[in-house]
Design an enzyme around this catalytic site. Structure first.
Site, PDB file in Angstrom:
ATOM      1  N   ASP A  91      -0.690   3.464 -11.949  1.00 45.22           N
ATOM      2  CA  ASP A  91      -0.830   1.946 -11.008  1.00 45.22           C
ATOM      3  C   ASP A  91      -2.147   1.543 -11.569  1.00 45.22           C
ATOM      4  O   ASP A  91      -3.558   2.145 -11.033  1.00 45.22           O
ATOM      5  CB  ASP A  91      -1.377   2.697  -9.321  1.00 45.22           C
ATOM      6  CG  ASP A  91       0.021   3.850  -9.151  1.00 45.22           C
ATOM      7  OD1 ASP A  91       0.839   2.421  -8.736  1.00 45.22           O
ATOM      8  OD2 ASP A  91       0.318   4.647  -9.335  1.00 45.22           O
ATOM      9  N   ARG A 132      -6.182   4.493 -12.609  1.00 46.70           N
ATOM     10  CA  ARG A 132      -6.249   5.361 -12.721  1.00 46.70           C
ATOM     11  C   ARG A 132      -7.046   5.496 -13.706  1.00 46.70           C
ATOM     12  O   ARG A 132      -6.882   6.342 -13.715  1.00 46.70           O
ATOM     13  CB  ARG A 132      -4.639   5.753 -13.031  1.00 46.70           C
ATOM     14  CG  ARG A 132      -3.820   5.554 -12.092  1.00 46.70           C
ATOM     15  CD  ARG A 132      -4.269   5.734  -9.993  1.00 46.70           C
ATOM     16  NE  ARG A 132      -3.558   5.654  -9.075  1.00 46.70           N
ATOM     17  CZ  ARG A 132      -3.505   5.492  -8.074  1.00 46.70           C
ATOM     18  NH1 ARG A 132      -4.107   5.884  -7.231  1.00 46.70           N
ATOM     19  NH2 ARG A 132      -2.425   5.665  -7.120  1.00 46.70           N
ATOM     20  N   ARG A 140      -5.147  -4.852  -1.292  1.00 44.61           N
ATOM     21  CA  ARG A 140      -4.432  -4.557  -2.223  1.00 44.61           C
ATOM     22  C   ARG A 140      -3.209  -5.843  -2.587  1.00 44.61           C
ATOM     23  O   ARG A 140      -2.673  -5.465  -3.672  1.00 44.61           O
ATOM     24  CB  ARG A 140      -3.498  -3.365  -2.351  1.00 44.61           C
ATOM     25  CG  ARG A 140      -4.318  -1.914  -2.429  1.00 44.61           C
ATOM     26  CD  ARG A 140      -3.668  -1.006  -2.055  1.00 44.61           C
ATOM     27  NE  ARG A 140      -2.440  -0.824  -3.063  1.00 44.61           N
ATOM     28  CZ  ARG A 140      -2.154   0.480  -3.015  1.00 44.61           C
ATOM     29  NH1 ARG A 140      -1.535   0.537  -1.617  1.00 44.61           N
ATOM     30  NH2 ARG A 140      -1.117   0.617  -3.412  1.00 44.61           N
ATOM     31  N   LYS A 153       5.288  -5.389  -6.600  1.00 42.78           N
ATOM     32  CA  LYS A 153       5.398  -4.057  -5.350  1.00 42.78           C
ATOM     33  C   LYS A 153       5.431  -4.494  -3.413  1.00 42.78           C
ATOM     34  O   LYS A 153       4.448  -5.407  -4.328  1.00 42.78           O
ATOM     35  CB  LYS A 153       5.157  -2.258  -6.146  1.00 42.78           C
ATOM     36  CG  LYS A 153       3.706  -2.709  -6.168  1.00 42.78           C
ATOM     37  CD  LYS A 153       2.860  -1.607  -6.574  1.00 42.78           C
ATOM     38  CE  LYS A 153       1.844  -1.268  -5.965  1.00 42.78           C
ATOM     39  NZ  LYS A 153       0.953   0.116  -6.742  1.00 42.78           N
ATOM     40  N   HIS A 154       5.807  -3.635  -3.065  1.00 37.39           N
ATOM     41  CA  HIS A 154       6.781  -3.097  -2.686  1.00 37.39           C
ATOM     42  C   HIS A 154       7.593  -3.705  -2.046  1.00 37.39           C
ATOM     43  O   HIS A 154       7.866  -4.256  -0.891  1.00 37.39           O
ATOM     44  CB  HIS A 154       6.172  -1.782  -1.420  1.00 37.39           C
ATOM     45  CG  HIS A 154       4.855  -1.599  -2.182  1.00 37.39           C
ATOM     46  ND1 HIS A 154       3.877  -1.936  -1.709  1.00 37.39           N
ATOM     47  CD2 HIS A 154       4.972  -0.681  -3.197  1.00 37.39           C
ATOM     48  CE1 HIS A 154       2.760  -1.142  -2.477  1.00 37.39           C
ATOM     49  NE2 HIS A 154       3.202  -0.253  -2.965  1.00 37.39           N
ATOM     50  N   HIS A 188       2.995   6.376   3.101  1.00 36.84           N
ATOM     51  CA  HIS A 188       2.373   8.272   2.991  1.00 36.84           C
ATOM     52  C   HIS A 188       2.737   8.754   3.242  1.00 36.84           C
ATOM     53  O   HIS A 188       3.312   9.762   3.227  1.00 36.84           O
ATOM     54  CB  HIS A 188       1.143   7.967   1.826  1.00 36.84           C
ATOM     55  CG  HIS A 188       0.744   7.316   0.971  1.00 36.84           C
ATOM     56  ND1 HIS A 188       0.727   5.169   0.561  1.00 36.84           N
ATOM     57  CD2 HIS A 188       0.769   7.245  -0.696  1.00 36.84           C
ATOM     58  CE1 HIS A 188       0.390   5.255  -0.232  1.00 36.84           C
ATOM     59  NE2 HIS A 188       0.936   6.354  -1.682  1.00 36.84           N
ATOM     60  N   ASP A 248       9.711   3.515  -4.914  1.00 40.88           N
ATOM     61  CA  ASP A 248       7.917   4.096  -4.434  1.00 40.88           C
ATOM     62  C   ASP A 248       7.816   5.450  -4.793  1.00 40.88           C
ATOM     63  O   ASP A 248       9.326   6.480  -4.781  1.00 40.88           O
ATOM     64  CB  ASP A 248       7.117   3.742  -3.169  1.00 40.88           C
ATOM     65  CG  ASP A 248       5.278   3.311  -3.146  1.00 40.88           C
ATOM     66  OD1 ASP A 248       5.558   4.175  -4.064  1.00 40.88           O
ATOM     67  OD2 ASP A 248       5.351   3.214  -2.034  1.00 40.88           O
TER      68      ASP A 248
END
Length: 605
Positions: free
Chosen positions: A140, A148, A209, A239-240, A252, A325
């Site tokens: 990601d 990351r 984001r 995404k998403h 999440h 995801d």
């Protein structure tokens, strides 16, 4: 979503006509023949696989460690506890996974040369297996608050900052440069760009984001970024799907429900995905959200045949890779057990199963579903063919390895870092500047107190934000003092900041997701009461400005990565003019029906 807000945001966003739908048809017979020849070769590879190898190709899994064969003992222990293997090499040997995802917390991404060595180690381990195939390594790397791979790699402003800049060229540059650096480290699938249209200020998981609230503006930037990444030889992933922009629940931790009608979905959520498909997007990631208007069954989109096959494949004409995801997220686990989720995802139309919480349960469930006749082997072959087409397109089947020289020539080189700085300067947004307080002059406001929130560095940048801001001020000839006050300053901390303000010419305060009850409001209001000039910088959501109406100068950087904070200081000091424009509307804190600052608002000097 309240009708008033939806109407308001749709109006602010302007007319949202449909963007061109499916990817253009392949031109000419030669291309058809090439594709048929390539597919025949790939089907040959598939025909030689065992059923177990086929199942493995569909999984993209996390694994702890900086090395494929010799990770640290703590990472070996974590792998044994979670996956039942010691190393990435053992994971590949046991499950024959088709993909691996890198995370900072899994210690995969310490520094560029180590990342390249890890990638090479993974490829070697996979190719040494019987009928071994290269692994598609993903991460990601959205930039902004989700990345990351940190410094010394180049980090660009995130999506909402790019939305504020409004430049498709800059969005494409960020994708092209970011993609080239990922490719040099052996990461060939990036889970970016975010194609969600953030029409809900309370959205806890998307927010900055997203490129913004205007579906057409978001669509243009998504398409530009797709072309940037894929032009650099990295698979982009929008995404998403079908759109996570209007949720108040984080998938999440819960199961969000999107109440858009089908017409509202088509107007607000669909355009960026259509634009991504028209731009030739390689992969699309599903959302663990329920959209009753698109599928009344009450399943998450990840497990919905009407959404993934009916809408994405058939109506939008998309035939690329569909990746879930993370299957460890609560949104997909609420209704079904971890053994049912991967099977239902494949039945819905998914190709890659990302990061299941327990790989043995998920892998065996798919295997048993084929053996028991719930899934056919032909259904698996269909997804494996898409995955192999992507691996072939990315050059993995020819040469999956990277070199140290390639890292040195590409990752974090001066021209890339300079490009990121220039792009960032075009994103900083000046929201308020009453009485012309900005730009601050180092002659009249030499001593600056820097206070505010210091959230953990979002992407391996140096941080903390107050220190980065102070260092940037020092470089421009100011004399800063730093006092980190945090996201919830205590009365004692506030008193300390007020006392420190008595000794300076101006105060710079970094605000972070300020709410009506936030102690950050008390801090800022008590600093204002000192009579010292106070400049505020929203280091995440631009909505902070609505909670602090008495601040005379307010900027938005949309993230607290170094590149954005340094650019904000250059704007604050007048080294460059503010050029950013709000990509989302800011409503009144006490009356969301009233827009304080519309999409497109942004002051200049």
């Amino acid at each position: 979503m309240h009708t008033s807000r939806r109407t308001l945001l749709a109006a602010t966003a302007g007319a949202a006509a449909a963007v061109a739908g499916a990817a253009p048809a392949l031109a000419g017979t030669a291309k058809h023949e090439d594709k048929n020849r390539e597919d025949k070769r790939l089907r040959g590879l598939i025909s030689r696989m065992t059923l177990e190898e086929k199942v493995g190709q569909l999984f993209v899994m996390r694994v702890y460690g900086h090395s494929a064969t010799a990770p640290d003992q703590a990472d070996i222990d974590a792998n044994l506890a979670e996956i039942g293997v010691r190393t990435a090499a053992e994971l590949i040997a046991k499950y024959r996974v088709g993909g691996i995802i890198y995370f900072g917390w899994a210690h995969n991404t310490r520094e560029p040369h180590q990342i390249a060595d890890l990638s090479n180690g993974i490829q070697k381990a996979s190719l040494e297996q019987p009928r071994g195939l290269p692994v598609l390594i993903s991460t990601d790397q959205e930039h902004g608050i989700v990345a990351r791979v940190g410094t010394p790699a180049t980090l660009f402003p995130g999506a909402m900052a790019l939305g504020a800049g409004g430049s498709r060229t800059d969005a494409r540059t960020a994708g092209r440069v970011g993609g080239a650096e990922l490719r040099a480290m052996g990461i060939l699938q990036d889970y970016a760009p975010v194609a969600d249209v953030n029409v809900n200020p309370a959205n806890p998981v998307i927010g900055v984001r997203s490129f913004g609230a205007d579906p057409q503006a978001v669509a243009g930037l998504v398409a530009a970024q797709v072309k940037g990444y894929q032009g650099a030889g990295v698979a982009a992933t929008s995404k998403h799907f079908p759109g996570h922009g209007d949720t108040e629940t984080d998938s999440h931790y819960g199961f969000p429900v999107i109440e858009h009608t089908e017409a509202q979905w088509a107007e607000l959520d669909a355009p960026p995905f259509k634009a991504a498909i028209a731009a030739g997007i390689d992969s699309i990631m599903t959302a663990h959200i329920m959209v009753p208007a698109l599928d009344p069954a009450g399943d998450p989109a990840t497990l919905s045949h009407p959404i993934l096959t009916g809408i994405l494949r058939e109506r939008l004409g998309y035939d690329g890779v569909v990746v879930t995801d993370s299957l460890g997220m609560e949104g997909v686990r609420t209704k079904y057990g971890d053994d049912r989720v991967p099977v239902l995802a494949l039945k819905a139309g998914v190709d890659q199963l990302l990061n299941p919480p327990k790989l043995d349960i998920a892998w065996n469930a798919v295997l048993q579903a084929v053996r028991g006749g719930e899934l056919t082997e032909a259904r698996l072959d269909e997804s494996i063919l898409r995955v192999l087409r992507l691996k072939a397109k990315l050059g993995l089947l020819k040469d999956p390895y990277v070199t140290g020289r390639g890292v040195d020539r590409t990752v974090g080189i001066p021209s890339h870092l300079k490009a990121a700085d220039r792009v960032a300067e075009r994103t900083t947004t000046l929201l308020v500047n009453s009485g012309g307080l900005l730009p601050l002059s180092r002659r009249t406001h030499t001593k600056v107190l820097v206070v505010g929130a210091d959230p953990a560095s979002p992407s391996g940048t140096t941080g903390p934000p107050t220190t980065v801001l102070a260092n940037a001020l020092t470089e421009l000839g100011f004399t800063p003092t730093v006092l980190s006050t945090g996201t919830a300053p205590s009365a004692a901390t506030i008193a300390k900041a007020v006392a420190a303000a008595g000794d300076v010419d101006a105060v710079l305060v970094g605000t972070y997701n300020v709410t009506a009850a936030s102690a950050q409001r008390t801090l800022v209001n008590q600093l204002l009461a000192t009579g010292r000039p106070v400049v505020a910088l929203a280091i995440r959501n631009p909505y902070d400005v609505a909670q602090l109406p008495d601040v005379r100068a307010y900027l938005a950087s949309y993230s607290w990565t170094d590149v954005e904070l340094r650019a904000a200081v250059r704007v604050l000091a007048g080294r460059v003019g503010p050029r950013g424009r709000l990509p989302v509307p800011v409503q009144r804190a006490d009356d969301p029906a009233v827009v304080l600052y519309p999409v497109g608002h942004g002051l200049t000097y």
